[in-house]
Design an enzyme around this catalytic site. Structure first.
Site, PDB file in Angstrom:
ATOM      1  CG  MET A  29      -0.448  13.371   1.414  1.00 49.91           C
ATOM      2  SD  MET A  29       0.675  12.032   1.860  1.00 49.91           S
ATOM      3  CE  MET A  29       2.060  12.367   0.740  1.00 49.91           C
ATOM      4  CD  GLN A  82      -5.786  18.406  -3.933  1.00 48.60           C
ATOM      5  OE1 GLN A  82      -5.465  18.559  -2.764  1.00 48.60           O
ATOM      6  NE2 GLN A  82      -6.296  17.271  -4.404  1.00 48.60           N
ATOM      7  CB  CYS A 112      -9.956  17.520   1.842  1.00 50.88           C
ATOM      8  SG  CYS A 112      -9.385  17.927   3.517  1.00 50.88           S
ATOM      9  CE  LYS A 151      -5.967  12.097  -4.053  1.00 47.67           C
ATOM     10  NZ  LYS A 151      -6.760  11.813  -2.860  1.00 47.67           N
ATOM     11  CG  HIS A 183      -8.935   8.107  -0.957  1.00 52.60           C
ATOM     12  ND1 HIS A 183      -8.350   8.927  -0.027  1.00 52.60           N
ATOM     13  CD2 HIS A 183      -8.913   6.872  -0.412  1.00 52.60           C
ATOM     14  CE1 HIS A 183      -7.988   8.215   1.026  1.00 52.60           C
ATOM     15  NE2 HIS A 183      -8.330   6.964   0.819  1.00 52.60           N
ATOM     16  N   GLY A 224      -5.193   5.235  -2.281  1.00 54.36           N
ATOM     17  CA  GLY A 224      -5.680   4.749  -1.003  1.00 54.36           C
ATOM     18  C   GLY A 224      -5.086   3.412  -0.593  1.00 54.36           C
ATOM     19  N   GLY A 225      -4.272   3.424   0.456  1.00 51.96           N
ATOM     20  CA  GLY A 225      -3.789   2.188   1.056  1.00 51.96           C
ATOM     21  C   GLY A 225      -2.734   1.429   0.280  1.00 51.96           C
ATOM     22  N   GLY A 245       0.217   7.947  -1.284  1.00 48.80           N
ATOM     23  CA  GLY A 245       0.297   9.062  -0.350  1.00 48.80           C
ATOM     24  C   GLY A 245       1.260   8.820   0.786  1.00 48.80           C
ATOM     25  NE  ARG A 246      -2.260   7.491   5.177  1.00 42.07           N
ATOM     26  CZ  ARG A 246      -3.133   6.716   5.810  1.00 42.07           C
ATOM     27  NH1 ARG A 246      -3.099   6.628   7.127  1.00 42.07           N
ATOM     28  NH2 ARG A 246      -4.044   6.042   5.129  1.00 42.07           N
TER      29      ARG A 246
END
EC number: 1.3.1.91
Length: 345
Positions: A29, A82, A112, A151, A183, A224-225, A245-246
């Site tokens: 990220m 990455q 991205c 990715k 993702h 993802g999510g 991730g987040r």
């Protein structure tokens, strides 16, 4: 000898790397998975595979000092670099540099969606050019012995069928790539901002699950999510690995359960305070190297979510860690504001 020199020495000595376990990883990220975040993550989990921010080939080949883009601490292993780029020769050269610096894996960003990277043929737009990705993978693998992985998204723009994703995967796999992290959202290259591309396109986990069913010989990871370790465990019944991730950044205490719940091993931190205290020597080392306290501690702002005093901890660091001379005493003062035993889990 600094950490990077140690990594280079380890590489040149021919010390064999253990097989990477990708069961759980933290997503690359931008501005978040810096070396300081990754070192902090290691106070919470030994087993998670960590990724750098995306680093462009141009930054590695032409930026100085190279330490700025590739530097890390030995504690961060297992660690993947990455790369962002599309020129096969440049990517191959950067992959070789990554191996020489001691990275355990090199990953190509094909996900991205930002305008800046599109204009340089980097990221998700490459899903429209699978032969170009395949050429890059071949060139990179010819230069290194570490894994070369990809990715990507489930598609871009009007690509909205399983066959679109499977065609991309097949072409790149035929070039020798065996590991894909997908993702589970499309990327809209026109009309949505990078932030919107992280939320607006709907998640389609079943498409990734079906990809794994159709290509069982490949390692297929999902991203993802995903916000809980229970969700990770559910996904692992369909795919080979999970990338978060987040949530791993904004709620870092999530990582403290990874080793036990996903690997059956005891993690390094029994409490949030244990993790923060274990991080103190690293903070001091980075301060001695000239880093600013706020650049380091910004990655800990979510550590005490749900704890009495957690908001005061965040406010104290946000308001004071940027000041000249801020050091460990200020960090300790922030810790004293928290009452962890009463945290709401």
């Amino acid at each position: 000898m600094n950490d990077t020199t140690t990594a280079q020495t380890r590489m040149k000595s021919g010390i064999a790397r253990p097989e990477l376990d990708r069961t759980f990883s933290v997503a690359p990220m931008m501005d978040w998975t810096t070396r300081d975040y990754r070192a902090f993550a290691r106070t919470l989990t030994r087993r998670a595979l960590l990724y750098t921010e995306m680093v462009t080939t141009g930054a590695i080949l032409h930026g100085t000092p190279r330490e700025r883009f590739l530097g890390y601490s030995e504690v961060e292993h297992p660690l993947a670099l990455q790369l962002g780029g599309s020129d096969a020769g440049e990517l191959a050269e950067c992959a070789a540099i990554a191996e020489a610096w001691g990275y355990d894996e090199v990953n190509l960003n094909v996900g991205c969606p930002s305008d800046r990277v599109q204009n340089n043929m980097i990221g998700a737009c490459l899903m429209g050019y699978p032969e170009k990705v395949a050429e890059a993978v071949r060139a990179m693998q010819a230069e290194v012995s570490i894994p070369v992985t990809v990715k990507c998204r489930i598609g871009i723009d009007d690509q909205d069928e399983d066959a679109d994703l499977e065609r991309f995967i097949s072409i790149v796999a035929d070039a020798g790539c065996e590991v894909f992290t997908v993702h589970a959202r499309k990327a809209w290259l026109q009309g949505l901002s990078p932030k919107q591309n992280r939320d607006v396109p709907p998640l389609n986990y079943p498409r990734v699950h079906r990809l794994k069913q159709s290509r069982p010989e490949l390692h297929i990871g999902i991203n993802g999510g995903i916000k809980t370790l229970a969700e990770c465990q559910a996904q692992l019944t369909h795919v080979d690995s999970v990338m978060v991730g987040r949530e791993a950044y904004q709620n870092p205490w999530l990582l403290a359960g990874v080793d036990e719940q996903l690997f059956g091993e005891q993690g390094p931190a029994a409490s949030r305070l244990d993790a923060a205290i274990a991080f103190r020597p690293y903070i001091q080392q980075r301060l001695d190297e000239g880093a600013k306290l706020n650049h380091i501690t910004r990655h800990l702002l979510g550590l005490f979510q749900g704890c009495p005093g957690g908001r005061r901890f965040r406010r104290h660091l946000s308001e004071h860690a940027h000041k000249e001379g801020a050091g460990l005493r200020l960090f300790d003062d922030a810790l004293s504001l928290v009452n962890e035993p009463e945290c709401v889990v």
